[in-house]
Design an enzyme around this catalytic site. Structure first.
Site, mmCIF file in Angstrom:
data_model
loop_
_atom_site.group_PDB
_atom_site.id
_atom_site.type_symbol
_atom_site.label_atom_id
_atom_site.label_comp_id
_atom_site.label_asym_id
_atom_site.label_seq_id
_atom_site.Cartn_x
_atom_site.Cartn_y
_atom_site.Cartn_z
ATOM 1 N N ASN A 155 0.903 -1.181 -0.091
ATOM 2 C CA ASN A 155 -0.126 -0.019 -0.071
ATOM 3 C C ASN A 155 0.932 1.392 0.109
ATOM 4 O O ASN A 155 2.078 1.111 -0.039
ATOM 5 C CB ASN A 155 -1.053 0.164 1.436
ATOM 6 N N PHE B 205 -5.121 2.208 14.329
ATOM 7 C CA PHE B 205 -5.645 3.324 13.364
ATOM 8 C C PHE B 205 -6.500 2.976 12.311
ATOM 9 O O PHE B 205 -6.368 1.625 12.022
ATOM 10 C CB PHE B 205 -4.149 3.789 12.488
ATOM 11 N N LYS C 7 -12.430 -5.135 17.550
ATOM 12 C CA LYS C 7 -11.044 -5.646 17.787
ATOM 13 C C LYS C 7 -10.720 -5.387 19.430
ATOM 14 O O LYS C 7 -9.579 -5.778 19.783
ATOM 15 C CB LYS C 7 -10.146 -4.720 17.387
ATOM 16 N N LYS D 94 5.203 -23.241 -7.105
ATOM 17 C CA LYS D 94 5.688 -21.945 -6.774
ATOM 18 C C LYS D 94 5.319 -20.876 -7.776
ATOM 19 O O LYS D 94 5.326 -21.271 -8.968
ATOM 20 C CB LYS D 94 7.051 -22.080 -6.780
ATOM 21 N N ASP E 120 -3.775 -6.279 3.496
ATOM 22 C CA ASP E 120 -4.587 -7.069 3.981
ATOM 23 C C ASP E 120 -4.566 -8.627 3.466
ATOM 24 O O ASP E 120 -4.963 -9.523 4.094
ATOM 25 C CB ASP E 120 -6.260 -6.611 3.559
#
Length: 395
Positions: free
Chosen positions: A209, A323, A341, A288, A278
């Protein structure tokens, strides 16, 4: 940052004395009232007028000079100092202080100082390695003096070894870390995660990100300034870690998860600033991933939920902060995250707000706790970090 702080710099007879002009300039720009004391040998390397021009204060050299503003020069300036830095510190001045010799303006002032004193050695590598010099340095440490270790490299004398004066930024950081802020977080251990994580698809591609790590690094730096012991678990970023904190570099979400579990158990506060990827490519037995695989053939799986684990497995009295970055329904989604959470605070910021979000030097956040919400104005990330830490400290 150093407004209303008095810094005394002692400069001795070393070729590295010229570097102190930049150090003094940096301290003045931070708002400090800087006073320079030079030994007689130091004036052979840099003119006192340089320091007087930069500081606006008389540069003291002679113990018996009557043209200064204090009734007893070395006592007055020592009493006024918030911190004392001797840099460059030659073997001579180190030996004098370690053995209680006070025969010039610098050494007598140091003896009268009650503030923290830092000594930054600078000399030929063979002199630095001399057992007598090493003994004197150890004596200073035993007496409570801070030692800013010299660097290793090419020396002015042409030798290569340990003895280079620590760089200017390091010297200034020691001063800032010592006196810039009240040490209201002393005795606290804080773990901060920062930056992005990356999940490799193949030797070329990866999932990540836009996180720059600036917010997490600001939190770590501010916590150090406030006296905390800081562990910074950092994904790949292009930032210099704050001095005074332990840095644990990681790459993937699994790496960060393992590091947080290993180091976070005994921490008083854990702040998850990192923007963890994520998803990661799902490992398929016997296969692989190759660059030739099409994107549609890559099966993804969720990465470890670090914040959820922390909320479910915290030790008694531990404070957990996460955050939340949202594009829609910022407060509602962030409050749901707080509950789901099981954490103490969520710092919510929207990437839609100008001056907030990834890669900026400012941020605009809302602090969300079970008892309410507090919206903060647009501030620098250091100011935002300060507000976050204050809120956590008051929980």
């Amino acid at each position: 940052m150093l407004k209303n702080k008095t810094v005394v710099i002692g400069v001795t007879g070393s070729i590295a004395a010229y570097k102190m002009a930049n150090v003094v300039s940096m301290l003045v720009k931070l708002g400090a009232d800087v006073h320079v004391i030079m030994t007689r040998n130091a004036v052979n390397f840099i003119n006192p007028i340089t320091f007087e021009t930069l500081t606006g204060n008389k540069c003291l050299i002679d113990t018996f000079d009557r043209n200064f503003e204090f009734k007893v020069g070395h006592v007055g300036i020592a009493a006024k100092a918030d911190i004392f830095l001797i840099a460059p510190a030659t073997a001579n001045i180190i030996g004098k202080i370690a053995n209680g010799i006070a025969d010039d303006m610098l050494s007598t002032t140091v003896m009268a100082a009650k503030c923290p004193v830092f000594v930054a050695p600078a000399m030929n590598n063979n002199m630095y390695d001399n057992k007598i010099v090493q003994r004197n340095i150890k004596l200073l440490e035993e007496y409570g003096y801070g030692i800013i270790m010299p660097a290793t490299g090419y020396l002015a004398c042409g030798a290569t070894g340990t003895g280079k004066l620590a760089d200017e930024n390091t010297l200034v950081e020691h001063i800032v870390n010592s006196i810039a802020r009240e040490k209201d977080m002393s005795g606290k251990t804080i773990l901060v995660t920062a930056g992005p994580t990356i999940e490799k698809i193949d030797p070329v591609r990866y999932i990540t990100n836009h996180s720059s790590g600036k917010m997490g690094y600001a939190v770590a730096k501010t916590a150090v300034l406030r006296g905390a012991k800081v562990i910074l678990v950092s994904g790949p970023v292009h930032l210099t870690p704050p001095s005074g904190c332990e840095v644990v570099p990681v790459e993937s979400a699994a790496d960060m998860y393992d590091a947080v579990l290993a180091r976070g158990t005994d921490c008083d506060i854990i702040i998850k600033c990192a923007a963890v990827a994520d998803y990661r490519p799902k490992t398929v037995a016997g296969h692989k991933l190759k660059k030739s695989d099409s994107d549609s053939s890559i099966e993804l799986e969720r990465t470890e939920d670090i914040l959820k684990y922390l909320g479910e497995n915290r030790k008694s009295g531990q404070i957990i902060c996460g955050f939340s970055m949202e594009t829609d329904n910022l407060i509602e989604n962030s409050r749901q995250k707080l509950i789901k959470k099981n954490v103490d605070m969520i710092v919510a910021n929207s990437i839609n707000d100008e001056g907030a979000g990834f890669k900026t030097d400012t941020n605009k956040v809302t602090l969300i706790t079970k008892s309410g919400e507090k919206e903060l104005p647009l501030m620098t990330k250091e100011e935002t970090a300060d507000a976050i830490l204050t809120a956590l400290l008051n929980m």
